[in-house]
Write a protein that holds these residues in place. Structure first.
Motif, PDB file in Angstrom:
ATOM      1  N   THR A  30       2.104 -12.395   1.739  1.00  0.00           N
ATOM      2  CA  THR A  30       3.513 -12.317   1.342  1.00  0.00           C
ATOM      3  C   THR A  30       3.894 -10.991   0.715  1.00  0.00           C
ATOM      4  OG1 THR A  30       2.940 -13.344  -0.779  1.00  0.00           O
ATOM      5  CG2 THR A  30       3.694 -14.815   0.991  1.00  0.00           C
ATOM      6  N   ALA A  31       2.943 -10.247   0.161  1.00  0.00           N
ATOM      7  CA  ALA A  31       3.262  -8.978  -0.500  1.00  0.00           C
ATOM      8  C   ALA A  31       2.023  -8.114  -0.592  1.00  0.00           C
ATOM      9  CB  ALA A  31       3.842  -9.219  -1.893  1.00  0.00           C
ATOM     10  N   ILE A  32       2.220  -6.794  -0.547  1.00  0.00           N
ATOM     11  CA  ILE A  32       1.135  -5.818  -0.698  1.00  0.00           C
ATOM     12  C   ILE A  32       1.624  -4.705  -1.613  1.00  0.00           C
ATOM     13  CG2 ILE A  32      -0.392  -4.184   0.469  1.00  0.00           C
ATOM     14  CD1 ILE A  32       0.040  -5.792   3.041  1.00  0.00           C
ATOM     15  N   ILE A  33       0.863  -4.392  -2.655  1.00  0.00           N
ATOM     16  CA  ILE A  33       1.163  -3.241  -3.499  1.00  0.00           C
ATOM     17  C   ILE A  33      -0.124  -2.476  -3.754  1.00  0.00           C
ATOM     18  CG2 ILE A  33       3.101  -4.398  -4.631  1.00  0.00           C
ATOM     19  CD1 ILE A  33       1.312  -4.629  -7.142  1.00  0.00           C
ATOM     20  N   GLU A  34       0.010  -1.248  -4.244  1.00  0.00           N
ATOM     21  CA  GLU A  34      -1.157  -0.465  -4.640  1.00  0.00           C
ATOM     22  C   GLU A  34      -0.993   0.028  -6.067  1.00  0.00           C
ATOM     23  OE1 GLU A  34      -3.344   1.144  -0.722  1.00  0.00           O
ATOM     24  OE2 GLU A  34      -2.009   2.561  -1.697  1.00  0.00           O
ATOM     25  N   THR A  35      -2.091   0.101  -6.766  1.00  0.00           N
ATOM     26  CA  THR A  35      -2.096   0.613  -8.130  1.00  0.00           C
ATOM     27  C   THR A  35      -3.114   1.731  -8.239  1.00  0.00           C
ATOM     28  OG1 THR A  35      -3.759  -1.015  -8.853  1.00  0.00           O
ATOM     29  CG2 THR A  35      -1.435  -1.627  -9.074  1.00  0.00           C
ATOM     30  N   ASP A  50      -6.275   0.886  -5.918  1.00  0.00           N
ATOM     31  CA  ASP A  50      -6.602  -0.498  -5.577  1.00  0.00           C
ATOM     32  C   ASP A  50      -5.446  -1.103  -4.805  1.00  0.00           C
ATOM     33  OD1 ASP A  50      -9.138  -0.685  -6.776  1.00  0.00           O
ATOM     34  OD2 ASP A  50      -8.245  -1.032  -8.740  1.00  0.00           O
ATOM     35  N   THR A  51      -5.755  -1.908  -3.812  1.00  0.00           N
ATOM     36  CA  THR A  51      -4.741  -2.605  -3.038  1.00  0.00           C
ATOM     37  C   THR A  51      -4.756  -4.080  -3.423  1.00  0.00           C
ATOM     38  OG1 THR A  51      -5.055  -1.072  -1.196  1.00  0.00           O
ATOM     39  CG2 THR A  51      -3.911  -3.130  -0.723  1.00  0.00           C
ATOM     40  N   TRP A  52      -3.568  -4.605  -3.724  1.00  0.00           N
ATOM     41  CA  TRP A  52      -3.412  -6.002  -4.128  1.00  0.00           C
ATOM     42  C   TRP A  52      -2.660  -6.728  -3.027  1.00  0.00           C
ATOM     43  CZ3 TRP A  52      -5.291  -7.341  -9.073  1.00  0.00           C
ATOM     44  CH2 TRP A  52      -5.666  -6.248  -9.870  1.00  0.00           C
TER      45      TRP A  52
END
Length: 372
Positions: A30-35, A50-52
């Protein structure tokens, strides 16, 4: 989707694929973000990234470039149906789920509850403003963090209530901030802008009146212009004091907007549900479909890398825009790539996608090679 997440990297032409059969906690992404972890060396390509990855039924996965780790939101008393993700302090992740808002900090989940001012209901959107306030969209209105700044966690919230009470009862589809410090909420009762206290909350007048009151998506281009997509009357943009609509009367192929992306040239690409892809440039609409190589009438996602590349997902596969035509990517895996609801281009050259029938992939545009 129901088949996992995909990643293209443009260096070696290889394709990678992960799903629930190997390392992902769930298939419906449902969602992808990176930190960015500035203080650590563990990262994608050694960059501290990091990929969440959020899933609909099984919480989150964290990918450090080598290993996936499952993060069970339910351990904090929450729900593993995740709809929205956002980064707070470094190492801190906020997740909007079916039963409310949750924060991951120091390896432990904490749920925001009624005592903190936020009811246990589906969280649909998360947005930080420049002052460090977290804005939360839900099925029944919008909330904001009471305490300023991300450092203290912002764990106290209050509802955003307008004078006539409309916003407090709205289904909020999307939330977005602007450069002037305002916050926009896309709802089933139209577009709201929040600036200051209760008197600063107003429903925007979108003319013509026939323009759909159900605003389902928001997008801000590189110039700071706000674009909004609707369920049945097309899309539009909002300048201070002026709203412009783009509908079928202007050449839009279908009024149901499913995806939006604005490139650095000011061109807005709009995916539709049943009418293919539309390009809005210099006040005119150009429609792309089978003739231009874009197979599929239902556009599920559109994104670009900010440097000229554009990718479009349809119900038949994934395509790249090259010299006014669309070229299928990994056509031998077309069945696997038949539905991609999430596309994300990261800053280091990777294209990520949550897909329904398979795959993690990387693609080399120079050689055209790639495969799972």
């Amino acid at each position: 989707g129901g088949g996992g997440v995909s990643r293209y990297t443009f260096e070696n032409g290889k394709a990678e694929y992960w799903n629930a059969d190997n390392v992902l906690p769930g298939n419906h992404v449902t969602a992808i973000i990176e930190t960015v972890e500035k203080e650590t060396a563990a990262a994608v390509k050694g960059t501290g990234v990091d990929t969440w990855i959020a899933t609909l039924n099984n919480g989150l996965a964290r990918f450090d470039g080598t290993v996936f780790k499952w993060l069970n939101v339910g351990q904090g008393g929450g729900n593993n149906r995740v709809y929205a993700l956002s980064e707070g302090e470094p190492g801190e992740i906020w997740a909007g789920t079916e039963t409310g808002l949750h924060r991951l900090k120091n390896g432990a989940w904490q749920q925001v509850n009624e005592a903190d001012g936020l009811s246990r209901q589906r969280v649909t959107a998360l947005e930080w403003d420049e002052t460090g306030v977290l804005w939360v969209g839900t099925l029944k209105g919008m909330f904001r963090s009471e305490t300023m700044g991300r450092k203290n966690g912002g764990m106290t919230f209050k509802p955003v209530t307008d004078t006539d009470g409309l916003l407090s009862g709205c289904m909020v589809h999307d939330v977005l901030t602007d450069k002037a410090g305002g916050v926009y909420a896309a709802t089933n009762h139209g577009l709201f802008r929040v600036s200051g206290g209760k008197a600063g909350i107003r429903r925007m007048t979108l003319k013509p009146q026939s323009f759909d009151k159900s605003v389902i998506s928001l997008y801000r281009d590189t110039e700071g212009v706000l674009w909004l997509g609707t369920l049945s009357t097309g899309f539009g943009n909002w300048y201070p004091g002026r709203f412009r609509t783009v509908s079928t009367a202007d050449g839009l192929s279908n009024p149901h907007v499913t995806a939006m992306y604005a490139d650095d040239s000011g061109t807005v690409w709009t995916g539709t549900g049943g009418g293919g892809l539309n390009r809005f440039k210099n006040g005119s609409v150009t429609v792309y479909g089978d003739v231009e190589g874009l197979n599929g009438r239902w556009i599920t996602a559109v994104t670009g890398d900010g440097a000229g590349k554009l990718w479009v997902a349809t119900e038949t596969g994934l395509f790249e825009f090259r010299e006014e035509r669309f070229v299928p990517l990994l056509p031998e895996k077309r069945g696997m790539l038949s539905y991609i609801p999430v596309l994300y281009a990261d800053p280091v050259g990777n294209l990520w996608g949550g897909i329904s029938r398979g795959g993690m992939f990387r693609y080399n545009p120079a050689s055209g090679s790639g495969g799972p």
